[in-house]
Every structure is written in C-alpha cells, then in structure tokens.
Design a protein around this motif. Structure first.
Motif, PDB file in Angstrom:
ATOM      1  N   CYS A   1       0.834  -1.203   0.000  1.00 36.41           N
ATOM      2  CA  CYS A   1       0.000   0.000   0.000  1.00 36.41           C
ATOM      3  C   CYS A   1       0.870   1.255   0.000  1.00 36.41           C
ATOM      4  O   CYS A   1       1.886   1.318   0.685  1.00 36.41           O
TER       5      CYS A   1
ATOM      6  N   LYS B   1      -3.449   4.819  -2.344  1.00 38.87           N
ATOM      7  CA  LYS B   1      -4.156   3.908  -1.439  1.00 38.87           C
ATOM      8  C   LYS B   1      -3.174   3.448  -0.370  1.00 38.87           C
ATOM      9  O   LYS B   1      -2.443   2.485  -0.544  1.00 38.87           O
TER      10      LYS B   1
ATOM     11  N   VAL C   1      -6.793   0.695   0.474  1.00 34.98           N
ATOM     12  CA  VAL C   1      -7.836   1.694   0.242  1.00 34.98           C
ATOM     13  C   VAL C   1      -7.264   3.077   0.516  1.00 34.98           C
ATOM     14  O   VAL C   1      -6.266   3.229   1.226  1.00 34.98           O
ATOM     15  N   SER C   2      -7.924   4.073  -0.050  1.00 40.92           N
ATOM     16  CA  SER C   2      -7.442   5.451   0.126  1.00 40.92           C
ATOM     17  C   SER C   2      -7.858   6.050   1.455  1.00 40.92           C
ATOM     18  O   SER C   2      -7.208   6.957   1.958  1.00 40.92           O
TER      19      SER C   2
ATOM     20  N   CYS D   1     -10.232   5.005   5.354  1.00 41.46           N
ATOM     21  CA  CYS D   1     -11.006   4.041   6.137  1.00 41.46           C
ATOM     22  C   CYS D   1     -12.418   4.582   6.356  1.00 41.46           C
ATOM     23  O   CYS D   1     -12.603   5.808   6.540  1.00 41.46           O
TER      24      CYS D   1
ATOM     25  N   ALA E   1     -17.774   4.705  -1.713  1.00 42.15           N
ATOM     26  CA  ALA E   1     -16.787   4.656  -2.795  1.00 42.15           C
ATOM     27  C   ALA E   1     -16.934   5.838  -3.736  1.00 42.15           C
ATOM     28  O   ALA E   1     -15.945   6.406  -4.210  1.00 42.15           O
TER      29      ALA E   1
ATOM     30  N   SER F   1     -12.746   5.606  -2.236  1.00 35.47           N
ATOM     31  CA  SER F   1     -12.144   4.489  -1.512  1.00 35.47           C
ATOM     32  C   SER F   1     -12.994   3.250  -1.763  1.00 35.47           C
ATOM     33  O   SER F   1     -14.135   3.165  -1.292  1.00 35.47           O
TER      34      SER F   1
ATOM     35  N   LEU G   1     -14.035  -0.507  -1.293  1.00 36.14           N
ATOM     36  CA  LEU G   1     -13.914  -1.522  -0.258  1.00 36.14           C
ATOM     37  C   LEU G   1     -14.165  -2.934  -0.774  1.00 36.14           C
ATOM     38  O   LEU G   1     -14.111  -3.881   0.007  1.00 36.14           O
TER      39      LEU G   1
ATOM     40  N   TYR H   1     -10.703  -5.525  -6.255  1.00 35.31           N
ATOM     41  CA  TYR H   1     -10.308  -4.556  -7.271  1.00 35.31           C
ATOM     42  C   TYR H   1     -11.002  -4.755  -8.624  1.00 35.31           C
ATOM     43  O   TYR H   1     -11.304  -3.786  -9.313  1.00 35.31           O
TER      44      TYR H   1
END
Length: 607
Positions: A27, A47, A72-73, A75, A90, A95, A97, A100
């Motif tokens: 990440c 991310k 993820v970018s 939380c 999203a 982001s 979740l 991909y």
C-alpha cells in the motif's frame, strides 16, 4: 556487509512499514506484478491504508488470516449497513472496499457482490500507524481484531511494529537525550561548588521522582481491568522491571552520594584541572559531535537492515490469485549476528573517539614548552590512529563485545525460562549476570587505559594493557581514588540523562497502551540515551584518565631535578598534593580509631 546486502535483496521493509494486501501489492507504493497473480502489480500510491473485508470476524488458520486485505485510500469512519452505503462511500471518497476487479457501479448489481465486498455491516474504523491498518472502533470488533492481529502476530514483527508506530515518540526522546547530554557537558565544563550542589540535588530528586512514578504506573496497570492483550501484559512486565531496576540504582547511588558528600570541593578542583586541559584544546568538545553523526548514520543503517530481515521471504501464488509470503526460517536467526554487529561497531566508533582524545591529551601533556602548545593535536592524533592503531581499537572493542554478547544471550534465556526456573537457578542466574557486568566494567576501564598507553608509547593493544596494569598496580591508592571520584560524577551525569529520557518515554508510550509493544522501543531509547551521554561525557572521562595516567608515567620516569624535570604544570601537581594530604589524613584517622581498650595502637604483623 553480507547480511546487509542479502536483506536488501531478499527483504521488503516496505511491506512491514506500509502494509500490503492479499494480492502482493504494498500500500502506498507502485508495485511490480507477481507472475500468476492477475490483481498484483497495481499502482497504490494513493491507497495507503490496509482494510480487512472481514474485520469483525477475523480468524487464524495455520497462522494465516482468513480475511481478504485491500489497499484503500481512506477508512470508513461511519458504519456501512448495506451495499448501497458501500457504493455511496466509494463514490464520495474514492475508496473502494470491494475486490479490485469489481467496478463500484456494480456493487449492488453483481450477484457475487456478497463474496467480493466486505461482510455487512462494515464497522466504523480509523487508521492507526500499526502497519497502516484500518482498526475497527466498535468494542466487539476491536477485541476480535486486536486479539488476532496483535496477540498472534510474530513477536519480531510485533516489536518492529511497536518501533514504527512510535517512531515520532522515539525521535523526540532521542532529541531529548541529546539536549540533556549537552546540558551535562556545560555543567562539567564550567563547574563550580554551587553548580555541583545543584546538580547533585537534581539527581537525587530525579531518582526519587522517577522511581516513584514508575511504581505508580505499575500500580495503575495492575488495577486496569481492561488488560486483555499480550502487548499490555508485556508492557506491564516491562514496567515492573524498570521500576525494580530504578529502585535498586536509586538506593545504591543515594548511599554513594552520602558517603562521598565530604569530597565535593575536591571534585570541583578535579574538574577545573580537567577543564583547563580541555581549554588548551577546545576542539576536543567537538569530537562527540562527529562521533554522534557517525553513530546516527550507522544506527539508521542498522535499523533499515533489521526491518528488511524481518520481511525476507518469497511470494507464493495461492488459489484465487491471492499472494502469500513464505518467510525464510534461517533469516530469523540472522538478527542475533546483526546484534553483534550493532554492539561491536558502536564500540569501535566510540573507541576511535577515545583514542583520538587520548592522543591529543598526551601530545599536549608531554610538551616542555607550555606557553607554546602543539599545533593541531587532534588532527595529528587522528592521522596516527588511522595509520598505526586501527588494530588496537578493533581488538579492544572486540573484547568488550565478547563480554556483552553472553550478557545479552544470558538475559534473553533468563527471561524465556524464568517461569520454569527454581529459586536456586534464579540465584545462579543473578550471580552470573553480576559477574559478567563486573567483567564488562573492568574490561572497559582496561581498554581505555590501554588506548592511552598506546598513544604514549605506540605499542600494540596487549603490550599497552600489560604496561597499564603494571603501572596502576604500583600506584593503586591515591591516583585511583582521584579518578574514581571523577568517574562517579560522570556516571551520575549519564544516569541523569538516561533516567529522564526513559521517564519521558514512559509517559509518552503510556497513552497508547493497547497497540504498542513499547518494551523493546523503550530499551532501545535507553540504550541510545546512554550511548549519547557516554559519547558526550566520555570527553571528560578520557581526558581525566589520560591526564592522571600521564601523571603517573611522568612520576615514574622523572624526579623533578634539572636533569629530569616533570612535564606536569604546577596546578596539576598542587592538586595532587592537596588530594594526597586529604586521603592521608583520613587514613591516619582510621588507624587511630582501631586502637585497643588500653589505648595502644595496633601494630602491623611483622613476618
């Protein structure tokens, strides 16, 4: 060098520092693809957080977590109850979740979304710098998450994560240690009777205060009913150990301060003589700065290699395109050898400083024309060191390392087997540890005097050590008592730096009890504080020992006559005479106090 090169090739410190997903992507980094893993090799620069799709239901099976991890970018800070909430999150935050290869527009339409998206409801979470993971905030999920990812994670990784999560605190404590060391240099350089009284008072109050706070924190821990994690239990044991050691050191130092209280004026005169020598070569005080810079560079390199060793492994593609890293078992034992490198190289760097300072003092002392001191004595000493005496320094630092390695191993084994040991075995362990500690101190003093003798005579390490023992055995009383008095004040200064640095670390780490194993980071900080204090204050220690060893050799080879005049100046000679008169008067009073009931003085046995 071999371990450093191998760790760079085989290790991946970025996986430990930044975290990674289930598909081999680190990440916050741009990744290279792993053959056979279609979702690997992605650009994760934006991310930076690790998110577990099953954060409330984590389990370990064969030491592997049963949940998919994603980069993820951000939380989710609010609870997400439905797939529509996940999709809206999203869309608004960018982001994603879900896995991909699932477009966020299909979160609510794909029939496999239940298995490709996180288990609902998704608890609110916050990022914490422990592997950059999204940590759930609800009590139920948090307890499950912590028990799996903290209690059952590898101890080496847990320790390294504690260092990384508290890196800002550790850096601040290192700066505090440097500041306290500079304060001590100022006190010893411009010492007066009043300043020494203030310093001793601060040391006494500091010892009592720190010991009291340590016991209070331990009492607070044992009365905290929420302690469930291994990290908290380890921290509590560490706190108890710090409290016991601090109390013992406090009691011993207070007794010594009480015994030596009448020699304060003699101590002031001693450091004034030492300061005069330093004032003739003022650049001596800058030597710790260069040594400190070199030590910092080496320690940063050492930690980087340690992080790489902790993540050395090969990628293996599993079913579903997931990637797992198989750790190399032999690498885990290399850190012991790496620890040897830390001790030996640190001692070698410090020994080079001692040799340089000793050479400069010797050059200035054995100079007949005191009004015209030698030019560039420090540079001359450095050239002599690197041309002729590297082997002497290597051998001396190696001897100290050979004593400290058994101490480290012995301490580790004692802690690992303490629950199985009997009372007799624990007593034997303590006796062995004390013997090793005493041997360490004796060797440290011997090697330092050997460096001074090498600077005087140009002999090798073994010959210099033997000559030093012969000289000191002929003059065991007066000069030894003078140097021991100065060494004790310098040791108080080192304890002052270490105590207050460790105390600041305890207060800082205490705010994050649950998610930090701060036992090892705090020990590293204490080790750093002692080395920094030793690095800065060893100037006075080395000058003091070199000055009086030169004095003894001067007395051995010269008699003060016009044919063989002394090299020492009048101030040093008058100080030694005053100290000898004080010591002789104490010896005479002690002999008078040994008289029998009839008042007849006891006579020595004549053989």
């Amino acid at each position: 060098m071999f371990i450093m090169g191998y760790s760079v090739i085989a290790g991946a410190a970025g996986r430990l520092v930044f975290g990674y997903d289930s598909y081999g992507n680190v990440c916050g980094k741009k990744n290279s693809p792993v053959e056979g893993a279609p979702l690997s090799g992605q650009d994760m620069t934006k991310k930076k957080h690790v998110f577990f799709m099953n954060s409330c239901y984590l389990e370990l099976k064969d030491l592997k977590i049963n949940s998919i991890a994603l980069c993820v970018s951000s939380c989710p800070e609010q609870q997400l109850d439905t797939l529509e909430d996940v999709q809206l999150f999203a869309k608004n935050n960018g982001s994603f979740l879900c896995v991909y290869n699932l477009n966020f527009a299909n979160y609510t339409q794909n029939v496999s979304a239940a298995s490709l998206c996180p288990r609902l409801p998704v608890p609110p979470s916050k990022s914490f710098p422990l592997f950059n993971r999204c940590i759930p905030q609800t009590p139920e999920c948090y307890s499950v998450f912590a028990s799996v990812l903290i209690n059952d994670v590898d101890s080496l990784h847990r320790t390294l994560s504690g260092i990384m999560s508290g890196k800002d605190t550790v850096l601040g404590l290192c700066i505090l240690a440097i500041a306290l060391s500079l304060i001590m240099v100022f006190i010893l350089r411009f010492i007066t009777t009043l300043l020494l009284h203030i310093f001793i008072s601060l040391v006494v109050l500091g010892l009592l205060f720190v010991s009291g706070v340590l016991w209070w924190l331990y009492y607070d821990y044992i009365n905290d009913l929420s302690i469930e994690l291994d990290t908290e239990r380890e921290n509590m044991k560490c706190l108890l150990g710090f409290a016991i050691i601090s109390t013992v050191i406090t009691v011993v130092l207070l007794i010594l301060i009480f015994v030596l209280r009448e020699r304060i004026q003699l101590t002031v005169d001693l450091f004034q003589v030492t300061s005069k020598t330093i004032s003739n070569t003022p650049f001596l005080l800058l030597q710790p700065l260069w040594t400190f810079i070199i030590l910092i560079f080496f320690w940063v390199l050492w930690v980087a290699v340690l992080l790489s060793l902790g993540t050395a492994g090969t990628a293996q593609v599993m079913t579903g395109g997931r990637v797992e890293y198989q750790l190399l078992s032999g690498i885990r034992y290399m850190w012991w050898y790496h620890l040897i490198g830390l001790i030996w190289t640190s001692e070698f760097i410090l020994a080079c400083q001692q040799m340089t300072i000793a050479g400069a003092v010797v050059t200035c002392y054995f100079n007949r024309n005191k009004s015209d001191p030698p030019r560039r004595p420090i540079l001359s000493s450095l050239v002599t060191l690197f041309y002729y005496h590297q082997g002497t320094v290597v051998k001396g630092s190696f001897l100290i390392t050979m004593v400290r390695i058994p101490r480290t191993v012995f301490t580790y084994l004692s802690n690992a087997l303490k629950e199985k040991d009997s009372a007799c075995t624990k007593y034997i362990h303590k006796c062995c540890f004390c013997c090793l500690w005493f041997l360490d101190k004796c060797l440290s003093h011997l090697t330092q005097n050997a460096y001074i003798a090498t600077s005087i005579n140009g002999t090798d390490f073994c010959t210099s050590a033997k000559d030093t023992l012969n000289i000191l055995s002929k003059n065991p009383g007066h000069v030894a008592s003078i140097t021991c008095l100065g060494d004790f004040i310098i040791f108080l200064g080192k304890m002052f730096v270490v105590y207050f640095t460790v105390f600041g670390g305890l207060m800082a780490f205490n705010y994050h009890r649950e998610l930090q194993v701060w036992a090892i980071p705090l020990l590293l900080v204490a080790f750093f504080a002692y080395l920094v204090a030793h690095n800065f204050l060893s100037v006075f220690e080395t000058v003091l020992d070199a000055l009086f060893l030169c004095f003894v050799i001067d007395m051995e080879t010269n008699d003060g006559s016009p044919e063989k005049p002394y090299f020492m100046d009048q101030e040093l000679m008058s100080f030694v005479n005053r100290s000898n008169k004080l010591i002789d008067s104490r010896i005479r009073r002690n002999r008078k106090s040994l008289g029998n009931d009839d008042g007849t003085e006891l006579q020595p046995i004549v053989r």
